[in-house]
Each structure stands twice: as structure tokens, then as C-alpha cells.
Enzyme design. Structure first.
Site, mmCIF file in Angstrom:
data_model
loop_
_atom_site.group_PDB
_atom_site.id
_atom_site.type_symbol
_atom_site.label_atom_id
_atom_site.label_comp_id
_atom_site.label_asym_id
_atom_site.label_seq_id
_atom_site.Cartn_x
_atom_site.Cartn_y
_atom_site.Cartn_z
ATOM 1 N N GLU A 224 -18.738 44.140 -10.409
ATOM 2 C CA GLU A 224 -19.339 42.928 -9.845
ATOM 3 C C GLU A 224 -18.695 41.637 -10.352
ATOM 4 O O GLU A 224 -19.379 40.772 -10.941
ATOM 5 C CB GLU A 224 -20.837 42.907 -10.155
ATOM 6 C CG GLU A 224 -21.580 44.088 -9.582
ATOM 7 C CD GLU A 224 -23.097 44.011 -9.806
ATOM 8 O OE1 GLU A 224 -23.540 43.140 -10.569
ATOM 9 O OE2 GLU A 224 -23.812 44.807 -9.199
ATOM 10 N N GLU A 432 -24.391 51.457 -6.769
ATOM 11 C CA GLU A 432 -25.669 51.090 -7.390
ATOM 12 C C GLU A 432 -26.689 50.739 -6.323
ATOM 13 O O GLU A 432 -26.381 50.018 -5.369
ATOM 14 C CB GLU A 432 -25.559 49.851 -8.298
ATOM 15 C CG GLU A 432 -25.000 50.078 -9.663
ATOM 16 C CD GLU A 432 -25.001 48.815 -10.516
ATOM 17 O OE1 GLU A 432 -25.941 47.990 -10.398
ATOM 18 O OE2 GLU A 432 -24.049 48.659 -11.294
HETATM 19 C C1 FCB Z 1 -26.334 44.977 -11.369
HETATM 20 C C2 FCB Z 1 -25.528 45.260 -12.620
HETATM 21 C C3 FCB Z 1 -26.138 46.286 -13.519
HETATM 22 C C4 FCB Z 1 -27.625 46.247 -13.553
HETATM 23 C C5 FCB Z 1 -28.202 46.092 -12.170
HETATM 24 C C6 FCB Z 1 -29.683 46.056 -12.131
HETATM 25 O O1 FCB Z 1 -26.024 43.738 -10.852
HETATM 26 O O2 FCB Z 1 -24.282 45.799 -12.259
HETATM 27 O O3 FCB Z 1 -25.541 46.166 -14.772
HETATM 28 O O4 FCB Z 1 -28.078 45.309 -14.454
HETATM 29 O O5 FCB Z 1 -27.703 44.956 -11.570
#
Ligand code: FCB
Length: 531
Positions: A224, A432
Site C-alpha cells: 500500500e 486483504e
Molecule cells: C491495511 C494495512 C494492514 C492493516 C489493514 C487493516 O491498510 O495494509 O496493515 O492494518 O489495513
């Protein structure tokens, strides 16, 4: 404002779209945005900047040999602990958390989930939970305690054990080189603000590829880079805590993607049997109905949130609209002379996408550049931003929000995947997705996280719709495998499939969602085998 004067680069001269350089008036930029209204937002597909098709990496895709990946994700600083063990150097977050006013929740990750000592148990729970994949990150400070120079054998052998532990359990490791925890010695030299970080990152990447490249087939350079820079330079909640600093926000992303490109080029030169990309987050932009200039708002929000990452990562070039946007924002970038070659050589093989929320945007309404984030929880603040003079975000009252003011809108899983497919191509790994929540266990430590099951279940339904419609998504990972340190949100905001009892010897207790996910995975496998 005077126009920025610089030489036209090779990448720009190859692009089909005219760009704003010395003698190219901005007005000539071709505009073919489609627009129609759907409920609360206007659908815009931005065809203004056409795809730049450069040759893909020649090695066959490792995805051809892999089943669909069902996994979960973690990151080094958030779970490892052992902050000063095994020869590890200091990271920027070790330093940041020691400074009271920056550390709003008053906790740190010196011990975290103690993955460093308990990873065998965590890998067992991942495998017993029916998962065949884990996304993890390496700690640059554990491998190179000084950020550069001599590698630390103890750090490398820790990751050997973790990676081998995954393979022994049929868990495909998906490895991110850096997930926010920059070595402190590199931060002291200006960190991501200093263009020479690309060389240091390249050297670190080479050490990792040489050591683990025979066993790891899925790599990401950075986690990110946009959100990392946003929190550090606009929201001011990650080190170095700058607020509304648009120049630094963009300069970081330029340097991050230069570093990423360097690592990708090194990886490709080494001809290793895998694929490499970058992790990007929350790419879907939706323009609110009633917006006066929807196409401009869309283009601006897309540039500000996505294009500094996605163009280098997927097209091997900077966004063609970069100069035009810099001028509108009244800022500039320090750029390296050979950037076109550097970015062209750094085009990734695939995209790792994190999906939590969308960007719901409208016209700029004279607010100064600012960000709203809630690092404490409680629901008082709704997440949002204003970017002067380009656009602002809106709160959509028809959408529920979590306890940290972030939208819960599962249909965006499908829409995000299809949007990336249409605009950039495939493949994608959804690295994620999850649900953060304040949780209370019963007397035995068991958590009945029905809200997580319901929300992730809806996201998975939306994922399935995208798969059925031809999105080339190759995997899905829940954030997170177990409870861990949630950056400035501390430990109260929990995401894990497995509870970690931070007050009682860090014992692990699978939550209701862990078993639910295991059963979901086996049902999906059965359904697709029948189809
Ligand atoms: C994302 C991050 C990760 C975690 C999630 C909830 O943006 O990559 O480290 O904190 O959020």
C-alpha cells in the site's frame, strides 16, 4: 503558476495521449469519459488515458500451477515482536512508538503477537483452518539491521524457517518486501523523501530474492504505497506525522514506485520462477450524483489515490496526467533523469489488491486539504478527505460504517475487481479484506464474531460474482490470520480469525469466523469441482 519545464521523456513520447509538457497545451488532452447515473453515484469509466501495452515478463505465470489461493495475511511489524532479538536493527515504527504524542493509543509492537517465537503454532492454525496461502512481510531491519550493508544471517534464517514451515504445510507463501516498517537508519537519511532510497531498496530486494527466490513464487515489493504515504503526509498519523503536505505525499509515491521498479527489474533479471507486483488498496472511485463536474472529479480523485501507483505498477510508466495534476495542485516533484527507463523496466506481473472501502467523491467545496481519520474508535469521526482544489469525499448516509467511521459496502469487491480488469487487465490477487471490530470473548476466551462472518460472507459473495463474470482473480486473503497490532489503532481494533489473548501469555483461540472460513473454503472447492 509557471509551467514546470522539463525534457519530454521516452515513456511520455511513447504514450498515445498528449501530456502537459512545455509546448503541449493541457486543453488538447482527449476526453472520452462515459457517464451515467446509478443510485447514489455516477458511473464513470475513464478512457481518457488509454492502456499502455508493454511486453509481459517472459517467465510462465506461476498461477498456471496454483489452485485458487484461500488464505489470510499478516505483516512483520504487526505480529513478530522480538523487536531487538536475533540481531534485528531499529525500525522507524520502533522509534515512533516511543514518542508519546505520536503514539495516541500508548501501545507498541515490541512483543505484538510474538509470531517470532510462535510462528509454528500460527502456521498450524492456518493449515488446520483449510487455508492454502499466507501473505506475510519481511522485516528489512531484521535482514539488514543498518538498512544497508551486511545482511544478518539470524534474520535470514528466521524467514527460512517461516517459509519452509509454510511449504511443509502446503501453504503458498506470498511475500511482501516492506510493509511500512522502514529501517530507522534509512529514515534518518530522509526515508521515502530521498530518491536514493531506491538503490538501498534494490540491494535489500536482491538479498531476499537470492535467499528465498527458489521457494517463494509470489512477491510484492511494497504494501500500500499510497495509503502509507497518505497516513504519513496527509493524515499525519504514521511517522513522520506530516499533515496536508501534498508535495511529500506525491514525492514519496514517486520514490516508492521508483524503488519498487528497481526491485521488479532485479527480480526479472534473475529469471526466478515466480511473479512480482505491488500491493495497492481501495482503488474504486465513485462520484456522487449531483456532482457538477463528475469527469474532472473522477480523474482528479483517481490520480490522487491510484494512478501514481497503478500506472508504474501495471503499465511501466508514470501517469500521463502527472504534470497537469501537479500544476493544479501547485506543487512539483524531484525526478531522476532516467525515470522513463527505470519505470518501464519495473512493470509488475500482477496486482495485489486490498479491498476495504471505496472513495465516494464530489466537487471541491473550498475546504483546505485535510484528512479525517479515527485512530481511537467509537464512531464519532467518518473517514474522509478534501484535496484542494480538486475534490472532496462525501459521507453516504445510506451506507453503514464501522466503529472507526469506514464504510461497510461489500458489493465494492465485485466492482473493484471488474474496474481493474477493464482498465488495466489481469491477473489480480485480492491480498486483504476483513473487518475490524472491538471484541469481547466469553469466559473461555472464545469470540463469536458473527458480524465478521456476515460482512466477510457478503464480500465473498461479491467476489464470487466477479469470478463468474471473468475477473482473473487468483486468490483471496482475509486480514488477518490472527489478532495483531493494528498500527496507530493499537490492539483494541481486532481483525483476526484467531484471537490472541494479549493479557494472558498470548494464547491463541480460534474464533467462530476461523471455522466458518474453513468450511466456506471446502464448500467452494466442492462446488467448483462439481461445476
Ligand atoms: C491495511 C494495512 C494492514 C492493516 C489493514 C487493516 O491498510 O495494509 O496493515 O492494518 O489495513
Amino acid at each position: 503558476m509557471p509551467r514546470i519545464i522539463r525534457a519530454q521523456t521516452a515513456a511520455h513520447s511513447k504514450a498515445e495521449t498528449p501530456v502537459a509538457t512545455v509546448n503541449t497545451p493541457i486543453k488538447t488532452v482527449h476526453q472520452t469519459n462515459r457517464r451515467h447515473s446509478e443510485g447514489t453515484h455516477i458511473l464513470i469509466r475513464n478512457n481518457r488515458f488509454s492502456r499502455n501495452e508493454t511486453a509481459m515478463h517472459a517467465v510462465p505465470s506461476p498461477f498456471d500451477e496454483m489452485p485458487f489461493l484461500w488464505g489470510s495475511a499478516i505483516a512483520a511489524y504487526q505480529c513478530e515482536g522480538a523487536w531487538n532479538e536475533g540481531g534485528k536493527g531499529l525500525s522507524e515504527w520502533d522509534y515512533f512508538n516511543a514518542i508519546d504524542w505520536m503514539n495516541v493509543n500508548g501501545v507498541d509492537a515490541r512483543v505484538a503477537s510474538d509470531f517470532y517465537h510462535r510462528f509454528e503454532e500460527d502456521l498450524d492454525l492456518i493449515a488446520e483452518g483449510g487455508q492454502n496461502a499466507l501473505r506475510l512481510s519481511l522485516s528489512w531491519s531484521r535482514i539488514l539491521p543498518g538498512g544497508t550493508g551486511r545482511a544478518n544471517e539470524e534474520g535470514l534464517s528466521f524467514y527460512d524457517r517461516v517459509i519452509d514451515g509454510c511449504l511443509e504445510r502446503n501453504i503458498e507463501p506470498n511475500v511482501v518486501l516492506l510493509h511500512y516498517d522502514l529501517p530507522y537508519p534509512i529514515a534518518l537519511k530522509g526515508g521515502w523523501g530521498n530518491t536514493s532510497i531506491a538503490d538501498a531498496f534494490g540491494d535489500y530486494a536482491r538479498i531476499c530474492f537470492e535467499r528465498f527466490g527458489d521457494r517463494v513464487r509470489l512477491w510484492s515489493t511494497l504494501d500500500e504505497p499510497q495509503f502509507y504515504s497518505y497516513n504519513a503526509n496527509i493524515a499525519g498519523v504514521y511517522p513522520p506525522c506530516r499533515k496536508a503536505d501534498v508535495h511529500s505525499y506525491l514525492q514519496w509515491q514517486y520514490n516508492e514506485m521508483l524503488a519498487s521498479a528497481k526491485a521488479v527489474a532485479i527480480y526479472h533479471e534473475m529469471n526466478l520462477p515466480g511473479a512480482i507486483g505491488v500491493v495497492h488498496n481501495d482503488s474504486l472511485i465513485e462520484v456522487a450524483t449531483g456532482t457538477n463536474n463528475p469527469a474532472e472529479v473522477y480523474t482528479a480523485a483517481d490520480f490522487f489515490n491510484n494512478r501514481m501507483i497503478l500506472c508504474p505498477a501495471l503499465e511501466g510508466r508514470l501517469p500521463p496526467e502527472l504534470d497537469e495534476m501537479l500544476e493544479k495542485l501547485g506543487t512539483f516533484l524531484y525526478r531522476v533523469p532516467d525515470e522513463a527507463e527505470a519505470f518501464a523496466a519495473g512493470k509488475g506481473d500482477y496486482l495485489n489488491l486490498n479491498v476495504y472501502a471505496r472513495r465516494y467523491v464530489t466537487d471541491w467545496n473550498n475546504s483546505p486539504t485535510s484528512a479525517k481519520v479515527d485512530s481511537v474508535g467509537g464512531g464519532a469521526t467518518m473517514e474522509g478527505q478534501a484535496v484542494a482544489p480538486l475534490y472532496e469525499t462525501l459521507v453516504d448516509p445510506s451506507v453503514p460504517h464501522n466503529q472507526w467511521g469506514r464504510e461497510i459496502l461489500p458489493r465494492i469487491m465485485h466492482d473493484s475487481l471488474m474496474d481493474i480488469k477493464e482498465r488495466y487487465g489481469n491477473p489480480i490477487v485480492l491480498t486483504e479484506n476483513g473487518h475490524g471490530s472491538l471484541e469481547t470473548p466469553d469466559d473461555s476466551g472464545y469470540v463469536e464474531d458473527d458480524d465478521r462472518i456476515e460482512i466477510i460472507g457478503a464480500f465473498l459473495k461479491s467476489l464470487s460474482e466477479a469470478r463468474n463474470e471473468g475477473s482473473n482473480v487468483r486468490g483471496y486473503y482475509i486480514w488477518s490470520a490472527m489478532d495483531l497490532y493494528s498500527w496507530v489503532n493499537g490492539y483494541k481494533k481486532r481483525y483476526g480469525l484467531v484471537r490472541v489473548d494479549f493479557d494472558h501469555d498470548l494464547i491463541r483461540i480460534p474464533k467462530k469466523s476461523w471455522a466458518w472460513y474453513r468450511d466456506f473454503i471446502s464448500r467452494d472447492a466442492a462446488r467448483r469441482a462439481d461445476a
